[in-house]
Enzyme design. Structure first.
Site, PDB file in Angstrom:
ATOM      1  N   HIS A  98      10.725 -11.980 -15.364  1.00 25.26           N
ATOM      2  CA  HIS A  98      10.705 -10.511 -15.417  1.00 25.26           C
ATOM      3  C   HIS A  98       9.368  -9.972 -14.911  1.00 25.26           C
ATOM      4  O   HIS A  98       9.307  -9.101 -14.064  1.00 25.26           O
ATOM      5  CB  HIS A  98      10.955 -10.085 -16.866  1.00 25.26           C
ATOM      6  N   ASN A 118      -2.741 -13.541 -22.500  1.00 26.46           N
ATOM      7  CA  ASN A 118      -1.691 -14.290 -21.788  1.00 26.46           C
ATOM      8  C   ASN A 118      -1.157 -13.496 -20.604  1.00 26.46           C
ATOM      9  O   ASN A 118      -0.909 -14.047 -19.531  1.00 26.46           O
ATOM     10  CB  ASN A 118      -0.533 -14.602 -22.741  1.00 26.46           C
ATOM     11  N   PHE A 120       3.859 -18.018 -23.910  1.00 27.89           N
ATOM     12  CA  PHE A 120       3.547 -17.260 -25.130  1.00 27.89           C
ATOM     13  C   PHE A 120       4.805 -16.531 -25.609  1.00 27.89           C
ATOM     14  O   PHE A 120       5.867 -16.602 -24.963  1.00 27.89           O
ATOM     15  CB  PHE A 120       2.403 -16.265 -24.861  1.00 27.89           C
ATOM     16  N   GLY A 121       4.659 -15.823 -26.716  1.00 25.46           N
ATOM     17  CA  GLY A 121       5.756 -15.007 -27.241  1.00 25.46           C
ATOM     18  C   GLY A 121       7.034 -15.809 -27.435  1.00 25.46           C
ATOM     19  O   GLY A 121       7.038 -16.872 -28.066  1.00 25.46           O
ATOM     20  N   ASP A 142       4.885  -3.168 -20.055  1.00 24.40           N
ATOM     21  CA  ASP A 142       5.499  -3.357 -21.360  1.00 24.40           C
ATOM     22  C   ASP A 142       6.729  -4.228 -21.162  1.00 24.40           C
ATOM     23  O   ASP A 142       7.414  -4.128 -20.138  1.00 24.40           O
ATOM     24  CB  ASP A 142       5.883  -2.014 -21.979  1.00 24.40           C
TER      25      ASP A 142
END
Ligand code: IMP
Length: 198
Positions: free
Chosen positions: A184, A19, A156-157, A76
């Site tokens: 972000h 993703n 996603f997530g 990250d």
């Protein structure tokens, strides 16, 4: 100084998250050729043991540079929710356990907010770029709040429960390009691309 074996027009993205590759590719298409770890036949997990988002991003980029010899970038992302003391934070992927189950992670966030309804939340992405051993980081933040329930199927997530400021839909109700303009990751990517272009 140690040098690596790619030129700047080809960048290795130190991730196996399909993703993230899709979002970054949509952003960088026509500018750089992005190769993921799978594209260079690397299928192992890269250690992510730092207590900070920036630390994890640097750790992943350094791992690929030191062990595989590529200039690369990694990213990250953390997710912080005010009503649950800033959790999931840097542990966002495994918030509800080692299986990295997005539905279980979102349920844990929604359940946690039953105790304290401060739904303010933000995503933070740090991109770490390593070129010939030199590291540079780029940060992007997206502020918003947690929806009352999951909405939308894109992304996603935590996308189905995150509503960015000034919007009344979740990231999962936007298409990828719309999300990238305000997300972000999109903001960190913009700084990253500006740096590479200069
Ligand atoms: P990591 O950066 O791969 O460690 O991801 C941390 C966690 O945040 C994972 O559970 C991801 O699914 C989630 N995550 C990362 N980026 C996003 C995003 O853009 N939207 C929603 N969830 C995300």
């Amino acid at each position: 100084m140690k040098t690596a074996n790619t030129d700047i027009s080809t960048l290795i993205f130190a991730t196996s998250n399909a993703n993230k590759v899709k979002e970054v590719n949509a952003y960088l298409a026509n500018k750089f050729l992005i190769k993921s770890l799978k594209d260079i036949s690397f299928f192992d997990d890269i250690p992510e043991t730092s207590p900070t988002i920036e630390g994890n991003a640097i750790q992943k980029a350094k791992f690929v540079f030191d062990n595989l010899g590529y200039n690369c970038f990694s990213e990250d992302t953390g997710f912080e929710v005010a009503g649950i003391n800033g959790e999931p934070g840097v542990l966002a992927a495994r918030y509800a356990g080692p299986k990295r189950d997005a539905d279980a992670n979102m349920k844990k966030v929604l359940d946690g907010l039953k105790e304290n309804d401060n739904r303010k939340a933000r995503f933070i992405t740090v991109i770490a770029l390593i070129i010939d051993g030199e590291i540079k980081c780029f940060e992007g933040i997206c502020n918003g709040h947690v929806a009352v329930k999951k909405q939308g199927t894109n992304g996603f997530g935590y996308d189905p429960i995150f509503i960015p400021n000034d919007y009344d839909v979740t990231f999962a109700q936007m298409d990828m390009h719309e999300k990238s303009k305000i997300s972000h990751r999109g903001k960190a990517m913009k700084k990253f691309v500006d740096f590479l272009s200069n």
